[in-house]
Design a protein around this motif. Structure first.
Motif, PDB file in Angstrom:
ATOM      1  N   ARG A  75      -7.478  -7.982  -4.894  1.00 49.92           N
ATOM      2  CA  ARG A  75      -7.675  -6.552  -5.181  1.00 49.92           C
ATOM      3  C   ARG A  75      -6.346  -5.871  -5.489  1.00 49.92           C
ATOM      4  O   ARG A  75      -6.268  -5.040  -6.391  1.00 49.92           O
ATOM      5  CB  ARG A  75      -8.388  -5.866  -4.017  1.00 49.92           C
ATOM      6  CG  ARG A  75      -9.893  -6.066  -4.050  1.00 49.92           C
ATOM      7  CD  ARG A  75     -10.628  -5.101  -3.152  1.00 49.92           C
ATOM      8  NE  ARG A  75     -10.377  -5.309  -1.745  1.00 49.92           N
ATOM      9  CZ  ARG A  75     -11.035  -6.163  -0.973  1.00 49.92           C
ATOM     10  NH1 ARG A  75     -11.991  -6.902  -1.482  1.00 49.92           N
ATOM     11  NH2 ARG A  75     -10.738  -6.275   0.303  1.00 49.92           N
TER      12      ARG A  75
ATOM     13  N   TYR B   5      -3.889  -1.659   7.074  1.00 45.62           N
ATOM     14  CA  TYR B   5      -3.224  -2.963   7.052  1.00 45.62           C
ATOM     15  C   TYR B   5      -2.368  -3.172   8.298  1.00 45.62           C
ATOM     16  O   TYR B   5      -2.204  -4.304   8.747  1.00 45.62           O
ATOM     17  CB  TYR B   5      -2.400  -3.146   5.777  1.00 45.62           C
ATOM     18  CG  TYR B   5      -3.282  -3.246   4.565  1.00 45.62           C
ATOM     19  CD1 TYR B   5      -4.136  -4.329   4.394  1.00 45.62           C
ATOM     20  CD2 TYR B   5      -3.296  -2.239   3.608  1.00 45.62           C
ATOM     21  CE1 TYR B   5      -4.972  -4.409   3.291  1.00 45.62           C
ATOM     22  CE2 TYR B   5      -4.125  -2.324   2.502  1.00 45.62           C
ATOM     23  CZ  TYR B   5      -4.961  -3.409   2.358  1.00 45.62           C
ATOM     24  OH  TYR B   5      -5.800  -3.492   1.273  1.00 45.62           O
TER      25      TYR B   5
ATOM     26  N   ASP C  43      -4.880  -4.027  -8.966  1.00 43.81           N
ATOM     27  CA  ASP C  43      -4.553  -2.629  -8.681  1.00 43.81           C
ATOM     28  C   ASP C  43      -5.796  -1.851  -8.235  1.00 43.81           C
ATOM     29  O   ASP C  43      -6.010  -0.714  -8.635  1.00 43.81           O
ATOM     30  CB  ASP C  43      -3.903  -1.968  -9.897  1.00 43.81           C
ATOM     31  CG  ASP C  43      -3.057  -0.764  -9.496  1.00 43.81           C
ATOM     32  OD1 ASP C  43      -2.604  -0.702  -8.338  1.00 43.81           O
ATOM     33  OD2 ASP C  43      -2.858   0.116 -10.359  1.00 43.81           O
ATOM     34  N   GLU C  44      -6.588  -2.506  -7.374  1.00 41.32           N
ATOM     35  CA  GLU C  44      -7.822  -1.902  -6.867  1.00 41.32           C
ATOM     36  C   GLU C  44      -7.818  -1.785  -5.338  1.00 41.32           C
ATOM     37  O   GLU C  44      -8.886  -1.796  -4.730  1.00 41.32           O
ATOM     38  CB  GLU C  44      -9.033  -2.743  -7.301  1.00 41.32           C
ATOM     39  CG  GLU C  44      -9.234  -2.806  -8.792  1.00 41.32           C
ATOM     40  CD  GLU C  44     -10.337  -3.773  -9.197  1.00 41.32           C
ATOM     41  OE1 GLU C  44     -10.925  -4.444  -8.316  1.00 41.32           O
ATOM     42  OE2 GLU C  44     -10.606  -3.864 -10.404  1.00 41.32           O
ATOM     43  N   ASN C  45      -6.645  -1.702  -4.753  1.00 49.78           N
ATOM     44  CA  ASN C  45      -6.584  -1.571  -3.295  1.00 49.78           C
ATOM     45  C   ASN C  45      -7.323  -0.316  -2.862  1.00 49.78           C
ATOM     46  O   ASN C  45      -7.157   0.751  -3.443  1.00 49.78           O
ATOM     47  CB  ASN C  45      -5.132  -1.495  -2.827  1.00 49.78           C
ATOM     48  CG  ASN C  45      -5.040  -1.196  -1.351  1.00 49.78           C
ATOM     49  OD1 ASN C  45      -5.759  -1.775  -0.540  1.00 49.78           O
ATOM     50  ND2 ASN C  45      -4.182  -0.263  -0.997  1.00 49.78           N
ATOM     51  N   ARG C  46      -8.119  -0.449  -1.806  1.00 50.29           N
ATOM     52  CA  ARG C  46      -8.874   0.707  -1.340  1.00 50.29           C
ATOM     53  C   ARG C  46      -8.576   1.067   0.112  1.00 50.29           C
ATOM     54  O   ARG C  46      -9.312   1.842   0.714  1.00 50.29           O
ATOM     55  CB  ARG C  46     -10.361   0.455  -1.538  1.00 50.29           C
ATOM     56  CG  ARG C  46     -10.847  -0.820  -0.912  1.00 50.29           C
ATOM     57  CD  ARG C  46     -12.295  -1.079  -1.226  1.00 50.29           C
ATOM     58  NE  ARG C  46     -12.670  -2.363  -0.664  1.00 50.29           N
ATOM     59  CZ  ARG C  46     -13.560  -3.162  -1.167  1.00 50.29           C
ATOM     60  NH1 ARG C  46     -14.200  -2.833  -2.249  1.00 50.29           N
ATOM     61  NH2 ARG C  46     -13.839  -4.304  -0.593  1.00 50.29           N
ATOM     62  N   HIS C  47      -7.507   0.494   0.666  1.00 41.22           N
ATOM     63  CA  HIS C  47      -7.150   0.778   2.058  1.00 41.22           C
ATOM     64  C   HIS C  47      -5.764   1.412   2.135  1.00 41.22           C
ATOM     65  O   HIS C  47      -4.926   1.209   1.259  1.00 41.22           O
ATOM     66  CB  HIS C  47      -7.156  -0.500   2.897  1.00 41.22           C
ATOM     67  CG  HIS C  47      -8.492  -1.169   2.965  1.00 41.22           C
ATOM     68  ND1 HIS C  47      -9.576  -0.608   3.583  1.00 41.22           N
ATOM     69  CD2 HIS C  47      -8.916  -2.358   2.484  1.00 41.22           C
ATOM     70  CE1 HIS C  47     -10.607  -1.424   3.495  1.00 41.22           C
ATOM     71  NE2 HIS C  47     -10.236  -2.502   2.823  1.00 41.22           N
ATOM     72  N   THR C  48      -5.524   2.119   3.222  1.00 41.16           N
ATOM     73  CA  THR C  48      -4.218   2.731   3.464  1.00 41.16           C
ATOM     74  C   THR C  48      -3.311   1.742   4.182  1.00 41.16           C
ATOM     75  O   THR C  48      -3.770   0.723   4.707  1.00 41.16           O
ATOM     76  CB  THR C  48      -4.358   3.987   4.336  1.00 41.16           C
ATOM     77  OG1 THR C  48      -4.800   3.580   5.639  1.00 41.16           O
ATOM     78  CG2 THR C  48      -5.340   4.982   3.722  1.00 41.16           C
TER      79      THR C  48
ATOM     80  N   ARG D 204       5.137  -2.588  -6.950  1.00 42.61           N
ATOM     81  CA  ARG D 204       3.797  -3.161  -6.819  1.00 42.61           C
ATOM     82  C   ARG D 204       3.734  -4.562  -7.426  1.00 42.61           C
ATOM     83  O   ARG D 204       3.137  -5.465  -6.854  1.00 42.61           O
ATOM     84  CB  ARG D 204       2.761  -2.230  -7.443  1.00 42.61           C
ATOM     85  CG  ARG D 204       2.512  -0.986  -6.588  1.00 42.61           C
ATOM     86  CD  ARG D 204       1.279  -0.217  -7.038  1.00 42.61           C
ATOM     87  NE  ARG D 204       1.392   0.309  -8.388  1.00 42.61           N
ATOM     88  CZ  ARG D 204       1.921   1.494  -8.679  1.00 42.61           C
ATOM     89  NH1 ARG D 204       2.400   2.273  -7.733  1.00 42.61           N
ATOM     90  NH2 ARG D 204       1.987   1.900  -9.941  1.00 42.61           N
TER      91      ARG D 204
ATOM     92  N   MET E 271      -8.161  -9.558  -0.438  1.00 46.98           N
ATOM     93  CA  MET E 271      -7.315  -8.356  -0.503  1.00 46.98           C
ATOM     94  C   MET E 271      -6.177  -8.561  -1.498  1.00 46.98           C
ATOM     95  O   MET E 271      -5.832  -7.649  -2.254  1.00 46.98           O
ATOM     96  CB  MET E 271      -6.776  -8.021   0.881  1.00 46.98           C
ATOM     97  CG  MET E 271      -7.832  -7.533   1.825  1.00 46.98           C
ATOM     98  SD  MET E 271      -7.163  -7.324   3.480  1.00 46.98           S
ATOM     99  CE  MET E 271      -8.660  -6.933   4.364  1.00 46.98           C
TER     100      MET E 271
ATOM    101  N   ALA F 199       0.831  -1.217   0.000  1.00 44.35           N
ATOM    102  CA  ALA F 199       0.000   0.000   0.000  1.00 44.35           C
ATOM    103  C   ALA F 199       0.859   1.258   0.000  1.00 44.35           C
ATOM    104  O   ALA F 199       0.423   2.304  -0.482  1.00 44.35           O
ATOM    105  CB  ALA F 199      -0.931  -0.008   1.213  1.00 44.35           C
TER     106      ALA F 199
END
Length: 142
Positions: free
Chosen positions: A106, A119, A110-115, A40, A103, A32
């Motif tokens: 995701r 995590y 490349d659709e991570n939605r958390h900081t 990545r 997760m 992240a």
């Protein structure tokens, strides 16, 4: 003698499974925080190999050996509520394992939605499971 071998193999599998459950969310933290495509992609490979190559086989082995021990010793079910609580926690841990898999997918898209902060907190969840399960198995408080 078979029961003791199964118990040893169960413990080994649980240790391997938890190693992955501790490390994969840590990889998510770094993933992240990564800013370049090469990093990545590297994290995606590491996460996938950890999840598919270590965590999932170890979880399956832990479940197989644990169930096998229960089949050989069904009297454990009558030994107290500790086993029922432990099995409930194991079911929740399997859910956590699958949440990690979701997760991972995701991140791969490349659709991570958390900081990274999310995590970091998510990474602490398996510690709580481990503490509770070990205490239940060793102390058998009820």
């Amino acid at each position: 003698m078979l029961y003791l071998w199964l118990k040893a193999l169960h413990i080994i599998a649980v240790v391997c499974w938890f190693a992955g459950l501790f490390y994969l969310p840590r990889l998510f933290v770094y993933h992240a925080m990564s800013e370049d495509a090469a990093s990545r992609e590297r994290f995606c490979v590491m996460e996938r190999k950890l999840y598919r190559g270590i965590m999932t086989p170890a979880s399956i082995a832990a479940l197989v050996f644990g169930i096998w021990m229960l089949v050989l010793n069904p009297g454990l079910f009558a030994s107290g509520a500790w086993l029922h609580v432990k099995l409930t926690l194991v079911a929740l841990l399997i859910g956590y394992h699958h949440a990690c898999g979701a997760m991972l997918k995701r991140f791969a898209r490349d659709e991570n939605r958390h900081t990274h902060t999310f995590y970091r907190w998510f990474n602490e969840v398996p510690v709580l499971f481990l503490l509770a399960i070990v205490i239940l198995v060793v102390v058998k408080p009820f």
